[in-house]
Design a protein around this motif. Structure first.
Motif, PDB file in Angstrom:
ATOM      1  N   LEU A 151       5.581  -6.868  -9.403  1.00 19.99           N
ATOM      2  CA  LEU A 151       4.741  -6.517  -8.256  1.00 19.99           C
ATOM      3  C   LEU A 151       4.289  -7.734  -7.455  1.00 19.99           C
ATOM      4  N   SER A 152       4.872  -8.903  -7.754  1.00 23.29           N
ATOM      5  CA  SER A 152       4.348 -10.147  -7.181  1.00 23.29           C
ATOM      6  C   SER A 152       4.312 -10.145  -5.657  1.00 23.29           C
ATOM      7  N   GLU A 153       5.295  -9.506  -5.021  1.00 22.47           N
ATOM      8  CA  GLU A 153       5.342  -9.539  -3.557  1.00 22.47           C
ATOM      9  C   GLU A 153       4.243  -8.698  -2.922  1.00 22.47           C
TER      10      GLU A 153
ATOM     11  N   GLY B 171      -2.098  -7.272  -5.119  1.00 24.32           N
ATOM     12  CA  GLY B 171      -3.401  -7.397  -4.472  1.00 24.32           C
ATOM     13  C   GLY B 171      -3.542  -6.639  -3.173  1.00 24.32           C
ATOM     14  N   SER B 172      -2.455  -6.054  -2.680  1.00 21.59           N
ATOM     15  CA  SER B 172      -2.522  -5.403  -1.369  1.00 21.59           C
ATOM     16  C   SER B 172      -3.348  -4.122  -1.382  1.00 21.59           C
TER      17      SER B 172
END
Length: 694
Positions: free
Chosen positions: A115-117, A120-121
């Motif tokens: 989920l790195s991309e 936090g969104s």
């Protein structure tokens, strides 16, 4: 304590119709069949997959192994056959709590990479109501006594404790809850806080080490300052330790609650302040654990400094040429090294070691010295210790004195690289537990049994007529590895058990002679091996003690690094921002090491992903003109924070947990507890800071 261990083969259990006792029929090690009567028989039942595991696996298209558990690979122990689905705990294999907790964190790290991309969104910051100003109000204390199921109430009379608390000064409300940590209970407590206008909350329950943050957050949700919360530990310190004295446990619980009420009246609102942090990680040790940690940090976008004391990466895996399952560790290591080299987020420093650290969580300053004498200071928010372990190198059983006596590591090298050197080894004897499970080193090295069986299988497969004997005290091929013990027996490997009081005797009298008393036969057996192979135990890395002083982190009694809590915090140190993985922690297999390395990344990422951190509450401060450098604070601090510099105690404020042990015990009264943000002096702590020592 009078517990008797009997090696036997149980045959049947029957009930005596007259006494209702249990009659156990078993075959003793000597072969004698014995009937013995007991009041109770307790069965240690094995674990198996849940009945609906197959249903779930079909719904998610997940592969199961031959035993019905989720299938995983040696070098990707947390991955399933479906990208984006990760596994942990007993869904993979029966395991203990620490391993399950470790794997859970490791699986979280894998998910974070995926989920790195978009990380936090979708995060929504939690909002709290405006805090009430109660500093000038008369204390109004609410006391809530927890049953903790039957953990507390089966020993402590919780109703009597609540009634006692209701009569104490400033207590305006008392109540009882089955589980005070449950969501329903906390909602109820918040309603009572509002209705009764409480400005102090005391919960008599379990350990503040595990539950205090939860209840402090509850106070914030109820518009109270979180430091107006107090906790009495009537589980660990009463019901658990006084199970045979119910009245005494109840009296002690009342006393602890009374002390907590007295302290609650003195509590004042405290506040934390934010500070910035860098977003770099530092990994000490370039073996499988360190390399996996570095790659996982980098895959989430964080810069990593990888420090290795030798001139190459790989650690102990460079000495492993095949696994018991049949994989090639060299291929895995080459792929791992290639990933490190091509990742521009990872900076590798070979022939280097950490010589000095300062700073605190989020802002560590680390001095790294290279072999050429150059010293460089690096900034890091978190540090992972993955320094590995080493093979025991004693002179047991003529090791180092006779060329025909070698270690399992040397045997493995010969099998893989020089098979012709074993052509004349028609009789091979292996001895287990060399350098382990003795007075010098009481621990079991865990991997030795599987390692010996792995090599024994190789020897029999390459030369079926070869005789291979394994002399052992206990065989511990836990989990799925048990199948390889069975395979070795099927191939003709002979297992001879000896007692620790009568270990094998090795002599060289015109050739090697190994004499061992076989406990099954009750007779001595003499063997004349062409090759004697010793299963050497694993010891801590040579620089562990030095590094522990540099980082101010503890070692256990065996010299390995000691985690903060075996079950709750298996990859963390007591000092915030420091984490632990691999053989530096204790002997373990490659898949276990990888899981632990991933777990440290999950913990470290929780820090690296923040924009700022908070300091505050209560800390210890040294009045240097009073300090006599007696070392009391250094010896007693459970978090290993104080140190003596230039004959004066120094306390890193960011690492101090405010427990008050050093202040309470300092003979020179040179240490005081202070409010962190405005240095307001507070009353000396009389709370539950000595919990670990009680």
């Amino acid at each position: 304590m009078g517990i008797k261990y009997t090696r036997c083969r149980p045959s049947s259990l029957k009930e005596d119709p007259l006494t209702k006792n249990v009659i156990l029929n078993y075959q003793a090690e000597s072969g004698e069949v014995i009937n013995e009567e007991f009041d109770m028989a307790i069965l240690s039942c094995g674990l198996q997959p849940p009945k609906d595991a197959k249903i779930l696996s079909k719904k998610l298209s997940l592969e199961l192994n031959e035993f019905g558990y989720l299938k995983s690979q040696k070098y990707t122990p947390l991955n399933t056959n479906i990208d984006g689905i990760y596994s942990c705990g007993a869904s993979l294999e029966p395991k203990d709590v620490p391993d399950s907790v470790t794997q859970a964190s490791g699986a979280a790290a894998k998910a974070l990479v995926a989920l790195s991309e978009t990380k936090g969104s979708l995060v929504v910051k939690k909002e709290y109501p405006k805090e009430k100003d109660v500093e000038n109000e008369e204390p109004r204390i609410g006391v809530f006594v927890c049953h903790c199921g039957r953990n507390i109430s089966s020993v402590v009379d919780t109703t009597a404790v609540a009634e006692y608390a209701s009569k104490l000064p400033n207590v305006v409300y008392t109540g009882e809850y089955l589980y005070s940590c449950s969501s329903d209970a906390q909602e109820g407590i918040k309603e009572i806080m509002e209705r009764e206008n409480l400005n102090r909350v005391l919960i008599a329950a379990c350990s503040p080490r595990t539950h205090e943050p939860l209840f402090q957050d509850m106070l914030k949700e109820g518009a109270l300052n979180p430091f107006l919360f107090e906790m009495a530990n009537i589980r660990d310190q009463c019901s658990w330790v006084h199970q045979n004295d119910h009245p005494g446990a109840t009296v002690k619980s009342k006393q602890l609650v009374q002390m907590a009420v007295d302290r609650s009246r003195l509590l004042k609102p405290l506040y934390k302040q934010d500070y910035g942090l860098n977003h770099n990680a530092l990994v000490i040790g370039g073996g499988v654990a360190g390399m996996n940690a570095a790659i996982n940090f980098a895959d989430q976008g964080y810069a990593v400094e990888l420090i290795e004391i030798t001139d190459e990466l790989g650690g102990n895996v460079r000495h492993i040429h095949y696994t018991v399952e049949g994989q090639d560790p060299a291929e895995y290591l080459n792929n791992l090294t290639a990933e490190i080299e091509k990742n521009d987020k990872i900076s590798v420093r070979l022939n280097s070691e950490v010589t000095k650290t300062s700073g605190f969580l989020g802002n560590f300053k680390v001095e790294v010295a290279s072999q050429d004498g150059a010293v460089e200071e690096l900034d890091s928010a978190v540090i992972v210790v993955a320094t590995g372990g080493v093979e025991y190198q004693g002179d047991d059983y003529l090791y180092g004195k006779d060329n025909h006596v070698i270690s399992q590591r040397e045997l493995e090298r010969r099998v893989a690289k020089e098979p012709q050197s074993l052509d004349n080894a028609k009789d091979v004897v292996m001895i287990q537990c060399v350098g382990s499970r003795n007075e010098e080193f009481v621990g079991c090295s865990r991997i030795c049994c599987t390692n010996a069986i792995k090599n024994a299988i190789k020897l029999k497969e390459t030369s079926p007529e070869r005789n291979v004997y394994i002399l052992y005290r206990d065989i511990r091929t836990y989990g799925f590895r048990e199948q390889y013990y069975t395979k070795a027996r099927e191939l003709g490997v002979v297992f001879l058990r000896f007692d620790e009081k009568t270990p094998p005797v090795v002599k060289n009298e015109n050739g090697l002679k190994v004499t061992v008393k076989d406990e099954m036969l009750g007779l001595p057996v003499e063997l004349s091996p062409d090759l004697l192979v010793l299963s050497m135990g694993i010891r801590p890395s040579l620089n562990s003690e030095k590094l522990s002083k540099v980082l101010k982190i503890p070692l256990d009694s065996l010299g390995f690094f000691l985690e903060a809590h075996m079950k709750l915090r298996p990859v963390e140190f007591g000092a915030d921002g420091l984490y632990l993985a691999g053989l530096a922690h204790f002997p373990k297999f490659i898949d276990e090491t990888i899981s632990q390395a991933c777990a440290t990344v999950a913990k470290g990422t929780a820090i690296l992903s923040k924009d700022s951190l908070s300091l505050g509450g209560v800390i210890s401060v040294v009045e240097e003109d009073k300090c006599v450098a007696c070392m009391t604070c250094v010896r007693l601090c459970p978090y290993h924070v104080p140190e003596i510099i230039n004959n004066v105690a120094k306390i890193e404020q960011s690492q101090c947990q405010g427990c008050g042990i050093c202040a309470a015990e300092c003979p020179a009264k040179a240490i005081q507890l202070q409010h962190y943000t405005d240095a307001q002096m507070l009353a000396k702590c009389e709370g539950f800071c000595l919990e670990e020592q009680v």
